[in-house]
Scaffold this active site. Structure first.
Site, mmCIF file in Angstrom:
data_model
loop_
_atom_site.group_PDB
_atom_site.id
_atom_site.type_symbol
_atom_site.label_atom_id
_atom_site.label_comp_id
_atom_site.label_asym_id
_atom_site.label_seq_id
_atom_site.Cartn_x
_atom_site.Cartn_y
_atom_site.Cartn_z
ATOM 1 N N LYS A 66 1.547 4.125 -2.265
ATOM 2 C CA LYS A 66 0.179 3.584 -2.191
ATOM 3 C C LYS A 66 -0.658 4.261 -1.093
ATOM 4 O O LYS A 66 -1.868 4.404 -1.238
ATOM 5 C CB LYS A 66 0.209 2.071 -1.987
ATOM 6 C CG LYS A 66 0.732 1.318 -3.217
ATOM 7 C CD LYS A 66 0.723 -0.187 -2.993
ATOM 8 C CE LYS A 66 1.427 -0.884 -4.157
ATOM 9 N NZ LYS A 66 1.460 -2.349 -3.994
ATOM 10 N N ASP A 102 -4.274 -5.529 -5.235
ATOM 11 C CA ASP A 102 -3.244 -6.472 -4.792
ATOM 12 C C ASP A 102 -3.853 -7.709 -4.121
ATOM 13 O O ASP A 102 -3.415 -8.837 -4.380
ATOM 14 C CB ASP A 102 -2.278 -5.789 -3.804
ATOM 15 C CG ASP A 102 -1.307 -4.851 -4.502
ATOM 16 O OD1 ASP A 102 -1.011 -5.081 -5.691
ATOM 17 O OD2 ASP A 102 -0.839 -3.890 -3.861
#
Ligand code: NDP
Length: 270
Positions: A66, A102
């Site tokens: 990420k 997220d």
């Protein structure tokens, strides 16, 4: 022509994202194909480029890439900048658009699916790794009363909290006392080694929600401990996974799918 998407990670075989996005596509009538792509640990950028050059439209990015995806993106949303992480890439005419879903995924699961309003609540976030970093801004944006960040390595909690000014209060586990939080979110990977972060029972206020970002078979060690400490509501991170996927689907397709039937399917209650 069918538009192609994938989740890229290492490991990636366990990812439920292909099942989730296939269900979203059926539900919304979108013509997409979604697969898993295993990137060698030192070849993330090349793997992304190969997928993009072959006509791929976008990627979800999972552990451990990420941060690399954040650096690779040529334009980033504000929420990606706050998290310094990207889990959603969209390829637009040579540009690489980076976003992170997220945080919104966690907040939607808590507020909409679990019907726990966050405004005015005292929240304890446990862990100071990528998962914690990715959700802080979204939690703050809900208007919570306090956000305490606890981590095994206190210096890491301090470093992360500093990025958000005085809005986030860093603590060690032994400095939490019996502070009584309304919502306790486990963003550590302790469950992977069959452990729970060492939280005193008093951190779970009467009526509190215990939320483990981990998901899998059975109750995690954190949830077992939270139940014993008297937390009123317990959940794993499967709802967050489905909600972050729905937000990615929206970023790519401009359509927000219904998440409840997909979550029910994954939980085997359909
Ligand atoms: P990182 O490796 O970046 O961070 C790990 C964190 O866990 C650190 O804060 C570390 O503390 C802490 N930790 C590890 N072992 C223990 C232990 N035994 N006791 C106490 N603390 C411990 O991992 P990530 O932040 O990327 O991921 C954390 C978890 O979140 C993963 O399990 C992942 O599956 C889950 N996740 C779920 C998502 C969902 O959609 N549901 C999305 C993203 C992540 P220290 O700093 O002291 O080492």
């Amino acid at each position: 022509m069918t538009d192609r998407y994938a989740v890229v990670g290492n490991p990636v075989a366990h990812s439920l994202s292909p099942e989730i996005h296939a269900a979203f596509a059926r539900q919304t009538g979108q013509d997409i194909a979604y697969t898993r792509v295993l990137a060698p640990l030192d070849e993330f950028a090349r793997t992304v480029e190969t997928f993009r050059a072959s006509g791929g439209k976008g990627l979800n990015v999972t552990v451990p890439f990420k941060g690399e995806a954040f650096r690779l993106a040529t334009e980033r949303t504000d929420r990606a900048l706050a998290a310094e992480a990207v889990n959603t890439l969209r390829f637009d005419d040579g540009r690489v658009h980076g976003d992170t879903t997220d945080g919104p995924g966690l907040v939607r699961d808590i507020v909409d699916n679990l019907a726990v309003p966050l405004a005015g609540k005292r929240v304890l976030l446990v862990g100071a790794g990528g998962a914690a970093r990715g959700v802080i801004q979204a939690l703050l944006d809900t208007g919570i009363e306090a956000l305490v960040l606890a981590n095994r390595t206190v210096a890491r909690a301090r470093e992360l909290a500093d990025r958000f000014g005085s809005e986030v209060e860093p603590r060690g586990f032994d400095a939490l006392g019996d502070a009584g939080f309304d919502v306790v979110v486990n963003a550590t990977s302790a469950s992977l080694s069959g452990e729970a972060p060492p939280l005193a029972p008093g951190v779970f206020a009467p009526g509190s929600l215990a939320y483990d970002m981990m998901y899998g078979k059975g109750e995690t060690p954190f949830l077992v401990a939270a139940r014993a400490a008297g937390a009123a509501q317990l959940t794993d991170g499967l709802g967050m996974l489905v909600e972050q996927a729905a937000e990615s689907f929206l970023v790519w397709r401009g359509v927000r799918p219904q998440t409840a039937p997909v979550l029910a399917m994954l939980r085997g209650t359909e």
